[in-house]
Design an enzyme around this catalytic site. Structure first.
Site, PDB file in Angstrom:
ATOM      1  N   PRO A 114      75.460 -16.286 -87.064  1.00  0.00           N
ATOM      2  CA  PRO A 114      75.487 -16.175 -85.601  1.00  0.00           C
ATOM      3  C   PRO A 114      75.980 -17.484 -84.983  1.00  0.00           C
ATOM      4  O   PRO A 114      75.790 -18.553 -85.544  1.00  0.00           O
ATOM      5  CB  PRO A 114      74.022 -15.927 -85.242  1.00  0.00           C
ATOM      6  CG  PRO A 114      73.245 -16.519 -86.370  1.00  0.00           C
ATOM      7  CD  PRO A 114      74.086 -16.354 -87.597  1.00  0.00           C
ATOM      8  N   SER A 118      69.727 -27.903 -84.308  1.00  0.00           N
ATOM      9  CA  SER A 118      70.189 -27.100 -85.436  1.00  0.00           C
ATOM     10  C   SER A 118      69.818 -25.639 -85.235  1.00  0.00           C
ATOM     11  O   SER A 118      69.015 -25.298 -84.373  1.00  0.00           O
ATOM     12  CB  SER A 118      69.587 -27.623 -86.739  1.00  0.00           C
ATOM     13  OG  SER A 118      68.299 -27.076 -86.905  1.00  0.00           O
ATOM     14  N   LYS A 119      70.428 -24.801 -86.063  1.00  0.00           N
ATOM     15  CA  LYS A 119      70.189 -23.365 -85.953  1.00  0.00           C
ATOM     16  C   LYS A 119      68.715 -23.038 -86.143  1.00  0.00           C
ATOM     17  O   LYS A 119      68.209 -22.051 -85.642  1.00  0.00           O
ATOM     18  CB  LYS A 119      71.022 -22.616 -86.998  1.00  0.00           C
ATOM     19  CG  LYS A 119      72.512 -22.658 -86.704  1.00  0.00           C
ATOM     20  CD  LYS A 119      73.285 -21.615 -87.480  1.00  0.00           C
ATOM     21  CE  LYS A 119      74.732 -21.603 -86.993  1.00  0.00           C
ATOM     22  NZ  LYS A 119      75.543 -20.546 -87.544  1.00  0.00           N
ATOM     23  N   ARG A 120      68.037 -23.863 -86.919  1.00  0.00           N
ATOM     24  CA  ARG A 120      66.632 -23.564 -87.224  1.00  0.00           C
ATOM     25  C   ARG A 120      65.666 -24.036 -86.136  1.00  0.00           C
ATOM     26  O   ARG A 120      64.538 -23.596 -86.092  1.00  0.00           O
ATOM     27  CB  ARG A 120      66.247 -24.158 -88.579  1.00  0.00           C
ATOM     28  CG  ARG A 120      66.249 -23.134 -89.692  1.00  0.00           C
ATOM     29  CD  ARG A 120      66.433 -23.760 -91.042  1.00  0.00           C
ATOM     30  NE  ARG A 120      67.833 -24.102 -91.268  1.00  0.00           N
ATOM     31  CZ  ARG A 120      68.294 -25.358 -91.356  1.00  0.00           C
ATOM     32  NH1 ARG A 120      67.497 -26.375 -91.235  1.00  0.00           N
ATOM     33  NH2 ARG A 120      69.578 -25.587 -91.569  1.00  0.00           N
TER      34      ARG A 120
END
Ligand code: GLU
Length: 507
Positions: free
Chosen positions: A17, A263-265
């Site tokens: 994504p 970040s994505k996390r």
């Protein structure tokens, strides 16, 4: 460059994504293009099959569409430079790799991945880093070290090979970036990057440069993480004899704490979305759309994370962003992402919407709860509660009592307000209310207050009890607005129920 038409591209790889940093890159490209009456292109860079993720390409396109970032040319839109998906342009890249081989700016390398791994480890054990480049390439297995005969035999046998760029030795590479200014890098610090693989696919570097050239890209606006690749890209343009586009590398989006890249996390960990849309595959993640953000608010928030309009203005429509945007006003340092500010933007946009618009957005939620109020009623309800709210989904919690009778009564309020006189007072109130005509907020207020004035009762006591029986607590907008919209029958029912259910509280 002067008479070059403005053509910019957003070139994501469909590896998952799109993170909001990616959306911001797309947005800045779009704003820049539109500001200059130029063209905004969406190119899908999917040459690395090992990193390809199902659904990611659709996600990218849907996310841009939701945000109102509309490509002029792209996979869905088509265009004069189609196809816009690199995997469909496979046939194009090889000839360019061959050109570089012919001019001596590239060479075949036969080193096996296991062999490279072994050498890397060996270097590491000595505390050094292995670079396949000008300092080491003459000890490796490639067309610079093998005889023509050996090369022929290896090729004929179908041996694994890659094509590497031959980075010149000890040369200062000068280039400039619209945000970072002039930069010099010595070529000896750079390695000989792989441009083409034996699976017939180019790597990012080759495909990216070839496509930017063929698609007549005038400005490359992308994330700062690509800055280290820029000297190689500049060298590639030089090797091909092509005019390079201008470059602008955007600063990073930083974590809310201000240190480190967002970040994505981070999102699900810290309780805010880092993705524009919900991502249902693999590690699922929440999206701004599903959290109820308006796309205009989302875009406004993103635009100001890196671009400084130079004024105090904070609320910008897409048209205003296009009119005001310039690369010169994009800062060099990273921008701290602030989830509270994102909510603030949404609240501002929520408050700017008309009651009609909000009622339309609220209607499906109310219907899902099993109610079907008329449009006008819902508009009135929204107008009463909207000021306390920043998201459509929060409306229900502020307006539930317009639809649902209380199933309990706030014990604190009961303890404070309900006493032995209350049942009689509420029964008298019921009599008054049942006779009010027309049953509107104004008449109700007038009649009830007249009655209180002629009674021995205290206004505060009566109105607080009335609210308790209507709402179940001491919350909500103007009491008579609630009563008027709830209607006579339901109001009388709530009064009867309250008197019946609270009477035992006294014993
Ligand atoms: N495909 C690269 C990415 O995923 C594009 C970088 C660039 O814009 O050159 O970000």
């Amino acid at each position: 460059m002067k008479d070059r038409k403005i053509r910019v591209r957003f070139a994501p790889s469909p590896t998952g994504p799109l993170h909001i940093g990616g959306v911001r890159t797309a947005l800045y490209n779009y704003l820049f293009a539109k500001h200059h009456d130029g063209t905004f292109i969406l190119r899908i860079e999917d040459t690395d099959q090992t990193r390809y993720v199902e659904g990611a390409e659709e996600y990218i396109m849907d996310a841009l569409k939701w945000a109102g970032i509309k490509p002029d040319e792209g996979v869905r839109e088509g265009g004069a430079f189609a196809p816009y998906r690199q995997s469909q342009r496979k046939g194009i890249y090889q000839q360019f790799a061959l050109k570089l081989l012919a001019s001596g700016d590239a060479y075949y390398a036969f080193d096996l991945p296991e062999e490279l791994e072994r050498i890397r480890k060996e270097y590491e054990s000595r505390g050094e880093t292995f670079n396949y480049g000008s300092a080491t390439r003459m000890q490796m297995c490639n067309t610079l070290t093998l005889s023509d005969e050996e090369v022929k035999i290896r090729m004929a046998a179908g041996e694994h090979y890659v094509i590497r760029y031959r980075m010149p030795e000890n040369e200062d590479i000068h280039f400039s970036d619209l945000i970072r200014g002039d930069i010099v890098v010595n070529s000896s610090t750079l390695d000989d990057k792989v441009l083409f693989k034996s699976d017939g696919m180019p790597t990012y570097h080759l495909a990216n440069i070839v496509d930017d050239h063929l698609m007549e890209i005038s400005h490359v606006i992308r994330g700062e993480e690509w800055l280290p690749s820029l000297p190689l890209h500049v060298m590639l343009y030089r090797s091909f004899g092509w005019e390079a586009p201008l470059f602008a590398h955007l600063p990073l989006l930083l974590k809310p704490a201000g240190k480190g890249k967002l970040s994505k996390r981070d999102g699900d960990k810290m309780g805010f979305p880092v993705f524009p849309l919900f991502w249902p595959y693999g590690e699922t993640a929440t999206g701004y759309r599903e959290e109820g953000y308006f796309p205009e608010a989302f875009v406004n928030m993103l635009a100001l994370l890196g671009w400084n309009p130079g004024t105090e203005q904070e609320i910008f429509s897409m048209e205003e962003l296009i009119a005001g945007f310039s690369i010169e006003r994009v800062g060099k340092s990273g921008s701290r992402f602030d989830p509270e500010k994102a909510k603030w933007f949404n609240t501002r946009y929520f408050q700017m919407k008309s009651d009609e618009e909000l009622a339309e957005l609220f209607m499906p939620i109310v219907e899902e709860k099993g109610f079907s109020p008329g449009h006008d009623t819902l508009v009135s309800i929204v107008s009463l509660v909207k000021e306390r709210v920043g998201f459509v989904k929060e409306l229900w919690n502020e307006a539930d009592f317009f639809f649902v009778a209380p199933d309990s009564y706030d014990p604190d309020v009961v303890r404070k307000r309900w006493n032995a006189d209350s049942p009689l007072q509420m029964r008298e109130l019921r009599e008054v209310v049942s006779g009010v005509k027309p049953f509107t907020s104004e008449t109700l207020e007038k009649r009830v207050k007249e009655w209180i004035a002629g009674s021995p009762y205290n206004t505060g006591t009566i109105l607080n009890l009335f609210r308790l029986l209507m709402v179940g607590a001491s919350r909500g907008p103007h009491l008579f607005d609630i009563v008027g919209l709830t209607g006579r029958d339901e109001t009388l029912r709530r009064l009867d129920n309250g008197i019946r259910r609270l009477a035992p509280a006294l014993s």
